[in-house]
Design a protein around this motif. Structure first.
Motif, PDB file in Angstrom:
ATOM      1  N   SER A 115       0.830  -1.209   0.000  1.00 57.36           N
ATOM      2  CA  SER A 115       0.000   0.000   0.000  1.00 57.36           C
ATOM      3  C   SER A 115       0.864   1.258   0.000  1.00 57.36           C
ATOM      4  CB  SER A 115      -0.930   0.000   1.222  1.00 57.36           C
ATOM      5  OG  SER A 115      -0.186  -0.037   2.421  1.00 57.36           O
ATOM      6  N   LYS A 116       1.967   1.214   0.727  1.00 57.82           N
ATOM      7  CA  LYS A 116       2.870   2.359   0.759  1.00 57.82           C
ATOM      8  C   LYS A 116       3.547   2.553  -0.595  1.00 57.82           C
ATOM      9  CE  LYS A 116       6.485   4.399   3.655  1.00 57.82           C
ATOM     10  NZ  LYS A 116       7.392   4.188   4.798  1.00 57.82           N
ATOM     11  N   THR A 117       3.877   1.434  -1.241  1.00 59.87           N
ATOM     12  CA  THR A 117       4.484   1.518  -2.567  1.00 59.87           C
ATOM     13  C   THR A 117       3.538   2.169  -3.556  1.00 59.87           C
ATOM     14  OG1 THR A 117       5.836  -0.457  -2.184  1.00 59.87           O
ATOM     15  CG2 THR A 117       5.460   0.177  -4.475  1.00 59.87           C
ATOM     16  N   TYR A 118       2.271   1.745  -3.545  1.00 60.76           N
ATOM     17  CA  TYR A 118       1.282   2.324  -4.459  1.00 60.76           C
ATOM     18  C   TYR A 118       1.105   3.810  -4.206  1.00 60.76           C
ATOM     19  CZ  TYR A 118      -0.116  -2.444  -5.723  1.00 60.76           C
ATOM     20  OH  TYR A 118      -0.130  -3.728  -6.181  1.00 60.76           O
ATOM     21  N   ARG A 119       1.068   4.202  -2.904  1.00 61.04           N
ATOM     22  CA  ARG A 119       0.923   5.623  -2.569  1.00 61.04           C
ATOM     23  C   ARG A 119       2.132   6.413  -3.056  1.00 61.04           C
ATOM     24  NH1 ARG A 119       1.997   7.046   3.411  1.00 61.04           N
ATOM     25  NH2 ARG A 119       4.085   6.899   2.508  1.00 61.04           N
ATOM     26  N   ASN A 120       3.309   5.870  -2.819  1.00 61.71           N
ATOM     27  CA  ASN A 120       4.534   6.548  -3.237  1.00 61.71           C
ATOM     28  C   ASN A 120       4.661   6.617  -4.749  1.00 61.71           C
ATOM     29  OD1 ASN A 120       5.224   6.969  -0.579  1.00 61.71           O
ATOM     30  ND2 ASN A 120       6.637   5.237  -0.452  1.00 61.71           N
ATOM     31  N   GLU A 121       4.163   5.586  -5.444  1.00 60.57           N
ATOM     32  CA  GLU A 121       4.178   5.605  -6.901  1.00 60.57           C
ATOM     33  C   GLU A 121       3.307   6.736  -7.436  1.00 60.57           C
ATOM     34  OE1 GLU A 121       3.094   1.824  -8.466  1.00 60.57           O
ATOM     35  OE2 GLU A 121       5.090   0.939  -8.179  1.00 60.57           O
ATOM     36  N   ARG A 122       2.163   6.948  -6.827  1.00 62.12           N
ATOM     37  CA  ARG A 122       1.292   8.045  -7.266  1.00 62.12           C
ATOM     38  C   ARG A 122       1.944   9.397  -7.007  1.00 62.12           C
ATOM     39  NH1 ARG A 122      -5.159   7.421  -7.302  1.00 62.12           N
ATOM     40  NH2 ARG A 122      -5.245   5.395  -8.338  1.00 62.12           N
ATOM     41  N   ILE A 123       2.542   9.545  -5.825  1.00 58.49           N
ATOM     42  CA  ILE A 123       3.226  10.803  -5.505  1.00 58.49           C
ATOM     43  C   ILE A 123       4.382  11.036  -6.477  1.00 58.49           C
ATOM     44  CG2 ILE A 123       4.630  11.989  -3.779  1.00 58.49           C
ATOM     45  CD1 ILE A 123       2.972  10.517  -1.634  1.00 58.49           C
ATOM     46  N   ALA A 124       5.153   9.976  -6.736  1.00 58.76           N
ATOM     47  CA  ALA A 124       6.275  10.086  -7.676  1.00 58.76           C
ATOM     48  C   ALA A 124       5.778  10.380  -9.077  1.00 58.76           C
ATOM     49  CB  ALA A 124       7.096   8.798  -7.661  1.00 58.76           C
ATOM     50  N   GLY A 125       4.623   9.815  -9.441  1.00 59.32           N
ATOM     51  CA  GLY A 125       4.051  10.069 -10.763  1.00 59.32           C
ATOM     52  C   GLY A 125       3.654  11.524 -10.940  1.00 59.32           C
ATOM     53  N   VAL A 126       3.115  12.126  -9.878  1.00 57.55           N
ATOM     54  CA  VAL A 126       2.793  13.556  -9.911  1.00 57.55           C
ATOM     55  C   VAL A 126       4.067  14.378 -10.080  1.00 57.55           C
ATOM     56  CG1 VAL A 126       1.878  15.494  -8.583  1.00 57.55           C
ATOM     57  CG2 VAL A 126       0.680  13.293  -8.551  1.00 57.55           C
ATOM     58  N   ALA A 127       5.087  14.042  -9.283  1.00 63.49           N
ATOM     59  CA  ALA A 127       6.364  14.752  -9.377  1.00 63.49           C
ATOM     60  C   ALA A 127       6.983  14.576 -10.761  1.00 63.49           C
ATOM     61  CB  ALA A 127       7.324  14.243  -8.297  1.00 63.49           C
ATOM     62  N   PHE A 128       6.849  13.374 -11.314  1.00 62.55           N
ATOM     63  CA  PHE A 128       7.416  13.065 -12.628  1.00 62.55           C
ATOM     64  C   PHE A 128       6.869  13.992 -13.711  1.00 62.55           C
ATOM     65  CE2 PHE A 128       6.680  10.535 -16.585  1.00 62.55           C
ATOM     66  CZ  PHE A 128       7.994  10.430 -16.999  1.00 62.55           C
ATOM     67  N   VAL A 129       5.549  14.111 -13.788  1.00 53.91           N
ATOM     68  CA  VAL A 129       4.955  14.939 -14.841  1.00 53.91           C
ATOM     69  C   VAL A 129       5.220  16.420 -14.593  1.00 53.91           C
ATOM     70  CG1 VAL A 129       2.641  15.133 -13.789  1.00 53.91           C
ATOM     71  CG2 VAL A 129       2.903  15.220 -16.281  1.00 53.91           C
ATOM     72  N   LEU A 130       5.276  16.846 -13.320  1.00 50.42           N
ATOM     73  CA  LEU A 130       5.573  18.246 -13.019  1.00 50.42           C
ATOM     74  C   LEU A 130       7.011  18.600 -13.388  1.00 50.42           C
ATOM     75  CD1 LEU A 130       3.781  18.753  -9.577  1.00 50.42           C
ATOM     76  CD2 LEU A 130       3.069  19.624 -11.820  1.00 50.42           C
ATOM     77  N   VAL A 131       7.934  17.712 -13.048  1.00 47.10           N
ATOM     78  CA  VAL A 131       9.345  17.941 -13.375  1.00 47.10           C
ATOM     79  C   VAL A 131       9.536  18.012 -14.879  1.00 47.10           C
ATOM     80  CG1 VAL A 131      11.644  16.873 -13.362  1.00 47.10           C
ATOM     81  CG2 VAL A 131      10.299  16.962 -11.260  1.00 47.10           C
ATOM     82  N   MET A 132       8.920  17.082 -15.611  1.00 47.81           N
ATOM     83  CA  MET A 132       9.121  17.020 -17.060  1.00 47.81           C
ATOM     84  C   MET A 132       8.513  18.221 -17.772  1.00 47.81           C
ATOM     85  SD  MET A 132      11.031  14.530 -17.955  1.00 47.81           S
ATOM     86  CE  MET A 132      10.703  14.695 -19.711  1.00 47.81           C
ATOM     87  N   THR A 133       7.292  18.593 -17.419  1.00 42.72           N
ATOM     88  CA  THR A 133       6.666  19.742 -18.077  1.00 42.72           C
ATOM     89  C   THR A 133       7.390  21.037 -17.750  1.00 42.72           C
ATOM     90  OG1 THR A 133       5.050  19.836 -16.249  1.00 42.72           O
ATOM     91  CG2 THR A 133       4.358  18.734 -18.277  1.00 42.72           C
ATOM     92  N   THR A 134       7.834  21.152 -16.507  1.00 46.64           N
ATOM     93  CA  THR A 134       8.588  22.354 -16.117  1.00 46.64           C
ATOM     94  C   THR A 134       9.908  22.435 -16.867  1.00 46.64           C
ATOM     95  OG1 THR A 134       7.608  22.305 -13.894  1.00 46.64           O
ATOM     96  CG2 THR A 134       9.627  23.593 -14.186  1.00 46.64           C
ATOM     97  N   LEU A 135      10.600  21.308 -16.967  1.00 43.04           N
ATOM     98  CA  LEU A 135      11.891  21.272 -17.656  1.00 43.04           C
ATOM     99  C   LEU A 135      11.752  21.660 -19.120  1.00 43.04           C
ATOM    100  CD1 LEU A 135      14.909  20.563 -17.621  1.00 43.04           C
ATOM    101  CD2 LEU A 135      14.272  18.188 -18.109  1.00 43.04           C
ATOM    102  N   VAL A 136      10.774  21.062 -19.806  1.00 44.33           N
ATOM    103  CA  VAL A 136      10.567  21.371 -21.227  1.00 44.33           C
ATOM    104  C   VAL A 136      10.138  22.821 -21.399  1.00 44.33           C
ATOM    105  CG1 VAL A 136       9.159  20.853 -23.259  1.00 44.33           C
ATOM    106  CG2 VAL A 136      10.062  18.986 -21.862  1.00 44.33           C
ATOM    107  N   ALA A 137       9.248  23.300 -20.525  1.00 46.31           N
ATOM    108  CA  ALA A 137       8.794  24.690 -20.616  1.00 46.31           C
ATOM    109  C   ALA A 137       9.964  25.664 -20.447  1.00 46.31           C
ATOM    110  CB  ALA A 137       7.722  24.961 -19.562  1.00 46.31           C
ATOM    111  N   LEU A 138      10.853  25.370 -19.511  1.00 46.13           N
ATOM    112  CA  LEU A 138      12.013  26.240 -19.285  1.00 46.13           C
ATOM    113  C   LEU A 138      12.948  26.246 -20.486  1.00 46.13           C
ATOM    114  CD1 LEU A 138      12.861  25.435 -15.549  1.00 46.13           C
ATOM    115  CD2 LEU A 138      11.919  27.561 -16.466  1.00 46.13           C
TER     116      LEU A 138
END
Length: 351
Positions: free
Chosen positions: A67-90
């Motif tokens: 359950s902790k892995t699934y929760r952390n995967e979702r949190i990491a998935g949010v961070a993943f898309v935010l990091v990538m969109t921010t990087l490309v936008a910059l």
């Protein structure tokens, strides 16, 4: 608002239509995919560390909480898309700022090139015609390989009819994702004198969704945020695409009335909340049935029947779908450019 931004979109569209993306030309999509894989690997290492703990009773063995892995995967998935969109936008914003600092003419040249690289009508047509040409040569094995390269499904057991069906579906979906949506976002940005940054944020989300948005065990949680965000940014363009395909059916002499009625009837049968619109519109325009099950990355994906068996499914359906895609894209460009001109006139009249 400056009309030069509208001109950038117009020139970019026709550059894509006329020359497409030659093989020797660097593809930003490949760079985003490469960076995306690198960032994903970092995120997964963090997930493994944060979801693990040593248990002395088990001899210091490392155990992971599911359950902790699934929760952390979702949190990491949010961070993943935010990091990538921010990087490309910059990166895109930096290129535009640098070019503007050098010369405004260079800015518009760079902006046009970046928008051109985000458009995909000719690439979608090229991919579809590779399958079309293989089937025309009666080379089913080659057609399967061409299809697999485009949409990433297992094609070993597909017969000719299924190959045609999958190609039509892929082209219809790509009309929304890779053709109309970039036109929509590039044009929308131009209304506010913004450059190519907005369209490349969209493109990044869409590329990441193709990478991690699958609902299988590996990406069900990690790709959740990306898939949801892709659904959000495609909400309006997908529905607009359905209407544009109906209009394209009218212009190309297809069954536009049936296109609209099937779209309204079957638009919610697709697993995606968005892609049922273009698929149903195409199915209705051509009088064919799409859907049924498909094996994607080892998982069976249900695809309910969309459309009716009015006409026989043959390879002409592929070329007809490409024609509908081009018609829809031209109409989209003209509508968005006309809307931009109206905004320009209204803005200058008021201010």
């Amino acid at each position: 608002m400056s009309l030069f931004f509208l001109l950038d979109v117009f020139v970019a569209f026709f550059a894509d239509f006329v020359i497409g993306h030659p093989d020797w030309l660097p593809r930003p999509e490949k760079f985003i995919e490469w960076i995306g894989k690198y960032v994903e690997n970092i995120m997964r290492r963090i997930i493994n560390i944060s979801s693990s703990k040593k248990v002395k009773a088990l001899g210091e063995d490392i155990v992971r909480s599911t359950s902790k892995t699934y929760r952390n995967e979702r949190i990491a998935g949010v961070a993943f898309v935010l990091v990538m969109t921010t990087l490309v936008a910059l990166i895109v914003a930096a290129l535009l700022e640098l070019s503007m600092f050098i010369d405004p003419i260079l800015f518009h040249a760079v902006n046009t090139c970046l928008i051109y690289l985000s458009f995909g009508s000719r690439a979608v047509a090229k991919e579809s015609y590779k399958v079309f040409d293989a089937l025309k040569e009666r080379d089913v094995f080659k057609a399967r390989n061409m299809l697999a390269a485009v949409i990433g499904i297992k094609t070993e057991n597909l017969d000719e009819k299924e190959i045609i069906k999958r190609t039509v579906e892929s082209t219809a979906e790509d009309t929304a994702d890779r053709v109309i949506s970039p036109i929509f976002y590039a044009s929308l940005a131009s209304f506010f004198s913004l450059g190519a940054t907005i369209v490349w944020i969209y493109k990044t989300i869409n590329i990441l969704d193709r990478m991690v948005g699958y609902k299988n065990d590996e990406y069900r949680h990690f790709g959740w945020a990306t898939a949801k965000l892709d659904d959000i940014v495609n909400f309006i363009p997908a529905r607009l695409t359905g209407i544009l395909i109906v209009a394209g059916a009218f212009l190309t002499g297809k069954e536009y009335k049936n296109s609209y009625s099937i779209m309204m009837r079957d638009r919610k049968k697709h697993a995606s909340p968005n892609l049922g619109y273009p698929e149903a519109a195409v199915a209705g325009a051509l009088g064919i049935r799409l859907g049924t099950e498909v094996l994607r990355l080892g998982d069976i994906v249900e695809k309910p029947a969309i459309g009716d068996d009015i006409n026989e499914l043959d390879i002409k359906a592929i070329s007809q779908t490409v024609s509908l895609m081009y018609a829809a894209s031209f109409i989209a460009l003209l509508l968005m450019e006309a809307l931009g001109l109206l905004i320009f006139v209204f803005y200058n009249y008021v201010y």
